[in-house]
Structure formats: C-alpha cells, structure tokens
Design an enzyme around this catalytic site. Structure first.
Site, short mmCIF file in Angstrom:
data_model
loop_
_atom_site.label_atom_id
_atom_site.label_comp_id
_atom_site.label_asym_id
_atom_site.label_seq_id
_atom_site.Cartn_x
_atom_site.Cartn_y
_atom_site.Cartn_z
N GLN A 195 45.72 37.48 36.70
CA GLN A 195 46.38 38.49 35.79
C GLN A 195 47.32 39.09 36.91
O GLN A 195 47.09 39.42 37.91
CB GLN A 195 45.21 39.46 35.27
CG GLN A 195 45.88 40.61 34.53
CD GLN A 195 46.66 40.06 33.06
OE1 GLN A 195 46.03 39.19 32.44
NE2 GLN A 195 47.74 40.46 33.03
N LYS B 219 42.09 38.54 26.46
CA LYS B 219 42.03 37.20 26.59
C LYS B 219 40.50 36.47 26.30
O LYS B 219 40.33 35.42 25.74
CB LYS B 219 42.43 36.71 27.86
CG LYS B 219 44.14 37.16 27.90
CD LYS B 219 44.56 36.98 29.20
CE LYS B 219 46.15 37.26 29.14
NZ LYS B 219 46.76 37.42 30.34
N ASP C 269 48.93 29.18 32.60
CA ASP C 269 50.29 30.17 32.25
C ASP C 269 51.73 29.41 32.54
O ASP C 269 52.69 30.12 32.25
CB ASP C 269 50.20 31.40 33.36
CG ASP C 269 49.67 32.29 32.53
OD1 ASP C 269 49.83 32.57 31.57
OD2 ASP C 269 49.11 33.37 33.56
#
Ligand code: NDP
Length: 283
Positions: free
Chosen positions: A96, A52, A119
């Site tokens: 994460q 990422k 997200d």
C-alpha cells in the site's frame, strides 16, 4: 441527457464472474492468494487495505495481511517481500502506497516479483504495457478500459484526450487507449489551451485531482466522459474532476463520482490476482 455509466453495477457484475472462476479454480486445488502489506498508520491507507481485504473475502480469495510499524526499515520490508515472492500460496503482492519517507518506494516496488505484481507498477510490467504485450495492468486504468468495453465504446480511430500524466493513471490509461487503436492526446499542467483539446475529444478521461476543473461547456456534443478524479470538498462531499451536471448536458455517457471509476479499482486488483492464480494452476 447523458447515460450514466454505473461503475458499481459493472464492478458487481465482474465480481460475480470472478467468484465463479475462483470456485472453479478451488475445485482444482488452487485458491488465489493476495498479500497486502501496510507500513505505518496512515488512516486513508488503513481504509483502502480493509476494503481490499473485504473484497478478497467476498470473492473467495485468500488474503494475508502484513501490518508493519511506521519505523520498519527498508531492509526488513525487502526481506518480507522476498519471503512473499517465494510463498507458493501468494499470487499477488500489494504494497500500500504511500510508504514512509525513509523507505525508497521505487526500490520496494522493483523488489516485488513481476509475476506477482498485481498493481502493475513494476518497470517490467510497465515495459510490457508500453510494448503492447501486457502481463499485469494497473488497476484504475484497467478498470476504465473495462467500463468503456461494458458501455460498448469502440475506441478504434477515436480521439481520446487524457488529462493527467501520472504513472498510476494518466500514462497507463493513455497506453491502453493507444493499444485499442485510439488517437491519444495526453494533457497536463503545462498544456496550452486545454479547453480546445477537450473540445476535440470523442472520449475524455480526466485524472487530475482538481474539483470540477473540466467544464461542461468544453465537452463535445456526444462525447464519452470518464472521470477518475476523487476530490473531497467542504469536508465531506465527493466530486470528480469534471463539472458533472453541465457535462451531462453535452456528453452521451459519463461516469459519476462517487459510483463511477472508484468501485472498479479494487475489482481489477482481485481480477489480476485471479489471473495470476490461473497462471499458477497451469504450472
Ligand atoms: P497526480 O497528482 O499524480 O497527477 C495529476 C496530473 O494532473 C498531473 O499529471 C498534472 O500535471 C495534471 N494536472 C494538474 N493540474 C492540471 C491542470 N491545471 N491542467 C491539466 N492537468 C493538470 O494524480 P493521480 O493521477 O494519482 O490522480 C488523479 C485523480 O484521480 C485524483 O483525484 C485521485 O484521487 C484520483 N484517483 C482515483 C482512483 C480511483 O480508484 N477512482 C485511483 C487513483 C487516483 P503535471 O504532470 O504537469 O504536474
């Protein structure tokens, strides 16, 4: 033989567009910023986080990494999120997953400002997706939709069968297809006669996590097949949830694994961060 939907090429094309927009935004004094929070030492999570960060660097997006030890308390993590919510350089916050067991994942995701939830997992953003007015859409399903769009698949009136009902893939992709006017069937582990359900589909989206469980012979002639599954078999080889070679004989178009949906996920994360920065630039 089916057309192979090249996720790598579609992602690369999208990233070129993102880079261009990032440059234009920088000229207005706004650099998109993504905060990436990693708690613990999970090797797979470390790989995802570094991928990422690399994607951010490639696109000119500023990324700030916060690596916390596995014994970090929930309170400390929530403090960091509050700090990032208030940080004007940060347009997107990514925590994460999975988090260590002593931390309540739901509480942490709900602490992220919905306006920085790139997200798309915050209940506010889930609610907006359900009501057909999305702000941030979860990256993997959003990537699936972009791939269908790039392949000129018009979902209007089509029978879409989604296999899998997780919060991160199955449910949101089903909602996105519904918003695109498809007639959607969601299948799961208790579905009766899955082969018949799949056989009725104009578009099959597989997100199960079982190697090649969807057989090529189930696929309707000319259907489009999107395989989200990533399964490691025999220690090394990656395969999807669909029996690829056999499905190629029936489908009109299909995504490979690897090189299909996978490259789209991180691209959509950067895309969501850019969209957030554009909203900041507008004020
Ligand atoms: P989950 O394990 O959360 O969900 C799997 C779903 O499959 C569940 O809804 C489950 O049903 C259903 N299922 C299990 N067995 C069967 C069966 N025999 N028949 C029908 N349905 C079944 O997985 P995720 O959604 O997180 O991920 C799915 C796959 O996608 C995995 O391979 C994962 O690695 C991959 N993935 C890939 C990404 C990418 O970037 N390419 C990103 C995210 C995921 P039930 O609810 O009844 O248990």
């Amino acid at each position: 033989m089916a057309e192979i939907i090249d996720g790598k090429a579609i992602a690369a094309k999208m990233r070129e567009g993102i880079k261009k927009e990032v440059t234009e935004l920088a000229a207005q004094g706004v650099t998109p910023g993504l905060a990436v929070v990693l708690v613990g030492e999970d090797p797979a999570s470390r790989v995802y986080v570094s991928m990422k960060e690399k994607a951010c660097a490639d696109c000119g997006v500023f990324s700030a990494e916060y690596k916390l030890s596995a014994d970090t308390s929930e309170e400390k993590l929530l403090e960091l999120i509050a700090q990032l919510n208030a940080d004007s350089r940060i347009d997107g916050i990514l925590v994460q997953l999975p988090l260590p067991k002593h931390i309540d994942e739901g509480r942490v995701l709900e602490a992220i400002s919905p306006a920085k939830d790139v997200d798309g997992f915050h209940p506010y953003n889930v609610g907006r997706l359900v009501t057909g007015n999305p702000l941030f859409q979860p990256c993997t399903p959003y990537g699936v939709m972009k791939m269908l769009e790039e392949t000129n698949v018009d979902l209007k009136g089509k029978n879409v069968v989604v296999v899998g009902r997780s919060n991160i893939v199955g449910k949101p992709v089903a909602l996105m297809c519904l918003a695109a006017h498809a007639t959607v069937t969601i299948c799961h582990s208790r579905t009766v006669d899955l082969p018949a359900k799949v056989a009725a589909a104009d578009v099959v989206i597989a997100a199960v996590g079982i190697p090649e469980m969807i057989k090529g012979e189930w696929i309707k002639e000319g259907a489009v097949v999107i395989d989200v599954g990533v399964n490691r078999v025999g220690g090394k080889k990656l395969v999807g949830d669909v029996e690829f070679e056999a499905a190629c004989q029936k489908a009109s178009a299909i995504t490979p694994v690897p090189g299909g949906v996978g490259p789209m996920t991180i691209t959509m994360l950067i895309y969501n961060t850019l969209e957030s920065a554009k909203r900041r630039a507008k004020g």
